[in-house]
Design an enzyme around this catalytic site. Structure first.
Site, PDB file in Angstrom:
ATOM      1  CB  ALA A  41       6.580   6.325  -4.889  1.00 21.36           C
ATOM      2  N   GLY A  95       8.715   5.052  -0.815  1.00 19.67           N
ATOM      3  CA  GLY A  95       8.791   6.491  -0.030  1.00 19.67           C
ATOM      4  C   GLY A  95       7.927   6.021   1.277  1.00 19.67           C
ATOM      5  CD  GLU A 103      12.446   7.624   0.781  1.00 25.19           C
ATOM      6  OE1 GLU A 103      12.071   7.160   0.174  1.00 25.19           O
ATOM      7  OE2 GLU A 103      14.082   7.736  -0.012  1.00 25.19           O
ATOM      8  CD  GLU A 160      12.858   3.430  -2.010  1.00 20.37           C
ATOM      9  OE1 GLU A 160      13.734   1.809  -1.774  1.00 20.37           O
ATOM     10  OE2 GLU A 160      12.858   3.713  -1.740  1.00 20.37           O
TER      11      GLU A 160
HETATM   12  N1  DAK Z   1       3.321   1.954  -6.546  1.00 21.95           N
HETATM   13  C1  DAK Z   1       2.426   1.589  -7.161  1.00 21.95           C
HETATM   14  N2  DAK Z   1       0.999   0.585  -6.773  1.00 21.95           N
HETATM   15  C2  DAK Z   1       1.546  -0.462  -5.645  1.00 21.95           C
HETATM   16  C3  DAK Z   1       2.327  -0.253  -4.919  1.00 21.95           C
HETATM   17  C4  DAK Z   1       3.273   0.768  -5.325  1.00 21.95           C
HETATM   18  N3  DAK Z   1       4.507   1.749  -4.606  1.00 21.95           N
HETATM   19  N4  DAK Z   1       2.929  -0.875  -3.543  1.00 21.95           N
HETATM   20  C5  DAK Z   1       1.422  -1.763  -4.149  1.00 21.95           C
HETATM   21  N5  DAK Z   1       0.628  -1.383  -5.565  1.00 21.95           N
HETATM   22  C6  DAK Z   1      -0.246  -1.855  -5.853  1.00 21.95           C
HETATM   23  C7  DAK Z   1      -0.707  -3.032  -6.435  1.00 21.95           C
HETATM   24  O1  DAK Z   1       0.310  -3.066  -7.860  1.00 21.95           O
HETATM   25  C8  DAK Z   1      -1.502  -3.962  -6.595  1.00 21.95           C
HETATM   26  O2  DAK Z   1      -2.758  -3.609  -7.343  1.00 21.95           O
HETATM   27  P1  DAK Z   1      -3.768  -4.401  -8.325  1.00 21.95           P
HETATM   28  O3  DAK Z   1      -2.811  -5.177  -8.642  1.00 21.95           O
HETATM   29  O4  DAK Z   1      -4.797  -4.402  -7.041  1.00 21.95           O
HETATM   30  O5  DAK Z   1      -4.408  -3.164  -9.175  1.00 21.95           O
HETATM   31  C9  DAK Z   1      -2.084  -3.081  -4.835  1.00 21.95           C
HETATM   32  O6  DAK Z   1      -1.662  -2.296  -4.204  1.00 21.95           O
HETATM   33  C10 DAK Z   1      -1.848  -4.791  -4.303  1.00 21.95           C
HETATM   34  O7  DAK Z   1      -0.273  -4.129  -4.017  1.00 21.95           O
HETATM   35  P2  DAK Z   1       0.227  -6.838  -3.687  1.00 21.95           P
HETATM   36  O8  DAK Z   1      -1.166  -7.317  -4.804  1.00 21.95           O
HETATM   37  O9  DAK Z   1       1.625  -6.593  -4.451  1.00 21.95           O
HETATM   38  O10 DAK Z   1      -0.205  -7.299  -2.776  1.00 21.95           O
HETATM   39  P3  DAK Z   1       0.679  -7.787  -1.626  1.00 21.95           P
HETATM   40  O11 DAK Z   1       0.078  -8.090  -0.475  1.00 21.95           O
HETATM   41  O12 DAK Z   1       0.697  -9.265  -2.578  1.00 21.95           O
HETATM   42  O13 DAK Z   1       2.581  -7.674  -1.211  1.00 21.95           O
HETATM   43  C11 DAK Z   1       3.643  -5.721  -1.913  1.00 21.95           C
HETATM   44  C12 DAK Z   1       2.914  -5.983  -1.021  1.00 21.95           C
HETATM   45  C13 DAK Z   1       3.844  -4.409  -0.240  1.00 21.95           C
HETATM   46  C14 DAK Z   1       5.191  -6.371  -0.803  1.00 21.95           C
HETATM   47  C15 DAK Z   1       3.861  -4.982  -2.723  1.00 21.95           C
HETATM   48  O14 DAK Z   1       3.011  -4.792  -3.023  1.00 21.95           O
HETATM   49  C16 DAK Z   1       5.620  -4.511  -3.227  1.00 21.95           C
HETATM   50  O15 DAK Z   1       6.206  -5.248  -3.264  1.00 21.95           O
HETATM   51  N6  DAK Z   1       4.831  -3.079  -3.334  1.00 21.95           N
HETATM   52  C17 DAK Z   1       6.032  -2.296  -4.189  1.00 21.95           C
HETATM   53  C18 DAK Z   1       6.989  -1.928  -3.177  1.00 21.95           C
HETATM   54  C19 DAK Z   1       8.254  -0.824  -3.467  1.00 21.95           C
HETATM   55  O16 DAK Z   1       8.708  -1.362  -4.217  1.00 21.95           O
HETATM   56  N7  DAK Z   1       8.077   0.142  -2.737  1.00 21.95           N
HETATM   57  C20 DAK Z   1       9.354   0.908  -3.561  1.00 21.95           C
HETATM   58  C21 DAK Z   1       8.383   2.135  -4.755  1.00 21.95           C
HETATM   59  S1  DAK Z   1       9.552   3.112  -5.036  1.00 21.95           S
HETATM   60  C22 DAK Z   1      11.305  10.910  -3.981  1.00 21.95           C
HETATM   61  C23 DAK Z   1      10.402  10.190  -3.401  1.00 21.95           C
HETATM   62  C24 DAK Z   1       9.360   8.943  -3.101  1.00 21.95           C
HETATM   63  C25 DAK Z   1      10.877   8.181  -3.771  1.00 21.95           C
HETATM   64  C26 DAK Z   1      11.855   8.501  -4.557  1.00 21.95           C
HETATM   65  C27 DAK Z   1      12.673   9.575  -4.705  1.00 21.95           C
HETATM   66  N8  DAK Z   1      11.817  12.446  -4.256  1.00 21.95           N
HETATM   67  C28 DAK Z   1      11.265  12.891  -3.433  1.00 21.95           C
HETATM   68  C29 DAK Z   1      12.814  12.301  -5.074  1.00 21.95           C
HETATM   69  C30 DAK Z   1       9.883   6.944  -3.296  1.00 21.95           C
HETATM   70  C31 DAK Z   1      10.464   5.619  -3.892  1.00 21.95           C
HETATM   71  C32 DAK Z   1       9.298   4.122  -4.118  1.00 21.95           C
HETATM   72  O17 DAK Z   1       9.297   4.558  -3.175  1.00 21.95           O
END
Ligand code: DAK
Length: 259
Positions: A66, A110, A113, A133
């Protein structure tokens, strides 16, 4: 509907394909994208010509979760009271025709998921699955703590949810999270092959098979077996059952009419 955050196409007039398309954000899932995805899948589900759907992303990311930037400032009142990031996440569960996730690159949070909400996952050999998360001070919120243990067992699910460790495609296949692993440049070819195979069968039967397998996750064994039996019996009321069995007996190719 004009889509901005997804690309929608069809293959052979039978397979509906949705490609998540926020490449700069690694397909991070925001409200607008989830609205578009839901609308596209519902439209394909309602289209009699479509027998199967594919949800996919880019080579680098199926979806990195997300959109964290969008979520960062949510209050409890926003999340719960206004139902942000919940209201449009369940749409995919209401889709009755089969949906395959073709996963390449990151499927995190997400994104993982979402892939698990599809009926099965075909992974490219560069795929990485994770529920990171915990690093953000939250827990999975779209079924990660529920579907992941059902797919890979408690120990691996706990490992992923508590340490944020990613699972690569080979481990995911061994653990049962994905059905097949293919070379990244063959991902769409292989997934389309599976989708076209499904499209050859009676839609009534494929929808019943999907409904029945999903029932296994909602009921005890006796209830599930009874549910399966009732659907099995009901299929004898279809023209497609007559056609399928007649074609087998007479050694010819069946021509299903979805009736
Ligand atoms: N959200 C927003 N931007 C994201 C992102 C995300 N989840 N993941 C990556 N980006 C963006 C980065 O900020 C970066 O943007 P700029 O800096 O270039 O503007 C760009 O994508 C490239 O990312 P990186 O520079 O970080 O690329 P790397 O190859 O170095 O790293 C990575 C890739 C995937 C390992 C890293 O980006 C990363 O760790 N991303 C976050 C992953 C994460 O934590 N995902 C979980 C998020 S929480 C629900 C529904 C859904 C959810 C919850 C509840 N309900 C129905 C109640 C879901 C929650 C989640 O998913």
């Amino acid at each position: 509907m004009a889509y901005e955050l997804i690309e929608v196409s069809t293959e052979a007039g039978k397979v509906g394909i949705v490609r998540l398309n926020r490449p700069k954000q690694l397909n991070a899932l925001n409200e607008a994208l989830m609205d578009e995805l839901g609308a596209a899948l519902k439209a394909f589900d309602a289209d009699e010509a479509i027998g199967c759907m594919i949800v996919t992303g880019s080579e680098k990311a199926f979806a990195a979760g997300a959109d964290i930037g969008a979520m960062a400032q949510y209050s409890f009142a926003d999340a719960y009271g206004r139902d942000y990031i919940t209201r449009n996440w369940e749409t995919i569960r209401s889709i009755r025709k089969p949906v395959i996730a073709a996963v390449s690159g990151f499927a995190l949070g997400g994104g993982c998921e979402l892939a698990m909400m599809c009926d099965f996952i075909i992974a490219a050999d560069n795929a990485k699955f994770g529920q990171p998360e915990i690093k953000l001070g939250i827990i999975p919120g779209a079924g990660g703590t529920q579907r992941l243990p059902r797919a890979v067992g408690k120990s691996k699910a706990m490992d992923m949810a508590l340490t944020a460790r990613m699972m690569d495609a080979q481990e995911a296949e061994r653990a049962g999270l994905v059905s097949r692993v293919v070379a990244v440049d063959k991902l769409m070819e292989e997934t389309l092959g599976a989708a076209l195979t499904i499209c050859e069968f009676s839609q009534i039967a494929t929808m019943a098979a999907k409904e029945s397998v999903n029932r296994a996750f909602e009921s005890g064994l006796s209830d599930g077996v009874m549910f399966e039996r009732r659907l099995f019996h009901a299929l004898f009321a279809t023209a497609d059952q007559k056609e399928g069995m007649d074609a087998f007996v007479n050694k010819r190719k069946p021509s299903f009419k979805n009736r």
